[in-house]
Design a protein around this motif. Sequence first.
Motif, PDB file in Angstrom:
ATOM      1  N   ALA A  52       0.913  -1.481   0.174  1.00 26.12           N
ATOM      2  CA  ALA A  52      -0.050  -0.156  -0.218  1.00 26.12           C
ATOM      3  C   ALA A  52       0.688   1.137   0.120  1.00 26.12           C
ATOM      4  CB  ALA A  52      -1.193   0.543   1.009  1.00 26.12           C
ATOM      5  N   ILE A  53       1.649   1.138   0.888  1.00 25.66           N
ATOM      6  CA  ILE A  53       2.670   2.085   0.792  1.00 25.66           C
ATOM      7  C   ILE A  53       3.474   2.914  -0.282  1.00 25.66           C
ATOM      8  CG2 ILE A  53       4.604   3.541   2.179  1.00 25.66           C
ATOM      9  CD1 ILE A  53       3.367   2.432   4.714  1.00 25.66           C
ATOM     10  N   ILE A  54       3.781   1.591  -0.936  1.00 28.06           N
ATOM     11  CA  ILE A  54       4.855   1.465  -2.398  1.00 28.06           C
ATOM     12  C   ILE A  54       4.210   1.514  -3.565  1.00 28.06           C
ATOM     13  CG2 ILE A  54       6.121   0.357  -4.156  1.00 28.06           C
ATOM     14  CD1 ILE A  54       6.647  -1.553  -1.723  1.00 28.06           C
ATOM     15  N   PHE A  55       2.998   1.695  -3.513  1.00 31.76           N
ATOM     16  CA  PHE A  55       1.892   1.749  -4.516  1.00 31.76           C
ATOM     17  C   PHE A  55       1.611   3.244  -4.277  1.00 31.76           C
ATOM     18  CE2 PHE A  55       1.768  -2.665  -5.296  1.00 31.76           C
ATOM     19  CZ  PHE A  55       1.364  -2.645  -7.032  1.00 31.76           C
ATOM     20  N   SER A  56       1.222   3.567  -3.305  1.00 34.87           N
ATOM     21  CA  SER A  56       0.443   5.443  -2.514  1.00 34.87           C
ATOM     22  C   SER A  56       1.806   5.941  -2.829  1.00 34.87           C
ATOM     23  CB  SER A  56       0.330   5.166  -1.186  1.00 34.87           C
ATOM     24  OG  SER A  56       1.080   4.634  -0.833  1.00 34.87           O
ATOM     25  N   ALA A  57       2.830   5.718  -2.891  1.00 35.35           N
ATOM     26  CA  ALA A  57       4.334   6.427  -3.212  1.00 35.35           C
ATOM     27  C   ALA A  57       4.687   7.024  -4.303  1.00 35.35           C
ATOM     28  CB  ALA A  57       5.287   6.361  -2.037  1.00 35.35           C
ATOM     29  N   LEU A  58       3.975   5.742  -5.228  1.00 37.30           N
ATOM     30  CA  LEU A  58       4.608   6.163  -6.145  1.00 37.30           C
ATOM     31  C   LEU A  58       3.254   6.676  -7.365  1.00 37.30           C
ATOM     32  CD1 LEU A  58       5.353   2.433  -7.146  1.00 37.30           C
ATOM     33  CD2 LEU A  58       6.726   3.980  -7.477  1.00 37.30           C
ATOM     34  N   GLY A  63      -2.748   1.632  -4.647  1.00 40.07           N
ATOM     35  CA  GLY A  63      -1.999   1.695  -2.883  1.00 40.07           C
ATOM     36  C   GLY A  63      -3.827   2.010  -2.275  1.00 40.07           C
ATOM     37  N   ILE A  64      -5.001   2.757  -2.602  1.00 38.09           N
ATOM     38  CA  ILE A  64      -5.589   3.288  -2.060  1.00 38.09           C
ATOM     39  C   ILE A  64      -6.255   1.590  -1.766  1.00 38.09           C
ATOM     40  CG2 ILE A  64      -7.887   4.255  -2.033  1.00 38.09           C
ATOM     41  CD1 ILE A  64      -6.927   6.312  -3.554  1.00 38.09           C
ATOM     42  N   ILE A  65      -6.392   0.572  -2.972  1.00 41.58           N
ATOM     43  CA  ILE A  65      -7.260  -0.282  -3.415  1.00 41.58           C
ATOM     44  C   ILE A  65      -6.274  -1.871  -1.830  1.00 41.58           C
ATOM     45  CG2 ILE A  65      -7.195  -2.547  -3.997  1.00 41.58           C
ATOM     46  CD1 ILE A  65      -7.929  -0.442  -6.693  1.00 41.58           C
ATOM     47  N   PHE A  66      -4.867  -1.255  -1.941  1.00 31.80           N
ATOM     48  CA  PHE A  66      -3.854  -2.299  -0.954  1.00 31.80           C
ATOM     49  C   PHE A  66      -4.801  -1.797   0.418  1.00 31.80           C
ATOM     50  CE2 PHE A  66      -1.975  -3.602  -4.485  1.00 31.80           C
ATOM     51  CZ  PHE A  66      -1.778  -5.155  -3.776  1.00 31.80           C
ATOM     52  N   ALA A  67      -4.925   0.123   0.952  1.00 28.33           N
ATOM     53  CA  ALA A  67      -4.609   0.615   2.083  1.00 28.33           C
ATOM     54  C   ALA A  67      -6.095  -0.060   2.122  1.00 28.33           C
ATOM     55  CB  ALA A  67      -4.589   1.919   1.669  1.00 28.33           C
ATOM     56  N   ILE A  68      -6.875   0.225   1.598  1.00 35.83           N
ATOM     57  CA  ILE A  68      -8.581  -0.422   1.859  1.00 35.83           C
ATOM     58  C   ILE A  68      -8.327  -1.814   2.667  1.00 35.83           C
ATOM     59  CG2 ILE A  68     -11.006  -0.441   1.783  1.00 35.83           C
ATOM     60  CD1 ILE A  68     -10.415   2.256  -0.439  1.00 35.83           C
ATOM     61  N   ILE A  69      -7.732  -2.786   1.373  1.00 40.46           N
ATOM     62  CA  ILE A  69      -8.382  -3.997   1.639  1.00 40.46           C
ATOM     63  C   ILE A  69      -7.109  -4.815   3.395  1.00 40.46           C
ATOM     64  CG2 ILE A  69      -6.949  -6.160   1.312  1.00 40.46           C
ATOM     65  CD1 ILE A  69      -7.169  -5.837  -1.737  1.00 40.46           C
ATOM     66  N   ILE A  89      -0.989   9.763   2.310  1.00 38.62           N
ATOM     67  CA  ILE A  89       0.384   9.463   0.992  1.00 38.62           C
ATOM     68  C   ILE A  89      -0.602   9.829  -0.879  1.00 38.62           C
ATOM     69  CG2 ILE A  89       1.973   8.428  -0.445  1.00 38.62           C
ATOM     70  CD1 ILE A  89       2.952   7.545   2.127  1.00 38.62           C
ATOM     71  N   CYS A  90      -1.722   8.934  -0.667  1.00 35.30           N
ATOM     72  CA  CYS A  90      -2.823   9.042  -2.008  1.00 35.30           C
ATOM     73  C   CYS A  90      -3.410   9.972  -1.794  1.00 35.30           C
ATOM     74  CB  CYS A  90      -3.852   7.962  -1.540  1.00 35.30           C
ATOM     75  SG  CYS A  90      -2.846   5.828  -2.025  1.00 35.30           S
ATOM     76  N   ALA A  91      -3.835  10.649  -0.228  1.00 39.06           N
ATOM     77  CA  ALA A  91      -4.762  11.628  -0.418  1.00 39.06           C
ATOM     78  C   ALA A  91      -3.731  12.942  -0.876  1.00 39.06           C
ATOM     79  CB  ALA A  91      -5.016  12.231   0.701  1.00 39.06           C
ATOM     80  N   ALA A  92      -2.434  13.178  -0.487  1.00 31.67           N
ATOM     81  CA  ALA A  92      -1.594  13.901  -0.624  1.00 31.67           C
ATOM     82  C   ALA A  92      -1.767  13.773  -2.264  1.00 31.67           C
ATOM     83  CB  ALA A  92      -0.295  13.861  -0.438  1.00 31.67           C
TER      84      ALA A  92
END
Length: 106
Positions: A52-58, A63-69, A89-92
């Motif tokens: 989630a952090i890696i994908f959101s950072a990219l 990232g959002i999907i992984f964070a919710i899961i 991070i995704c919100a940013a």
Amino acid sequence: MYCKNCGKEIDDNSTFCPYCGQQINENTDYYYTGNNNNNNIKKESQVIGILAIIFSALGGWLGIIFAIIGLATYKEKSNRNLCKIALGICAAWVILLIITIFCALI
Ligand SMILES: [Zn+2]
């Protein structure tokens, strides 16, 4: 069959290993697998948080999907925090995207 604990050959009908005292029955198997599953879930949860952090950072929507899961599966506070950071991070990124679109329009 062989004892799961010490590896010595024991009688198929044994309920206890005569060498180390390990209980040999279905309940032991159940608890053994159960513990393994719990460990796997913990490891999977951390993987989801890290992804989630890696994908959101990219800046990826994954990232959002992984964070919710992760938030749906996590029980530990530290793991939930990983997802909250990823969501942050995704919100940013979303805010950055909106700003970019506004700038492009102006
Ligand atoms: Zn044994």
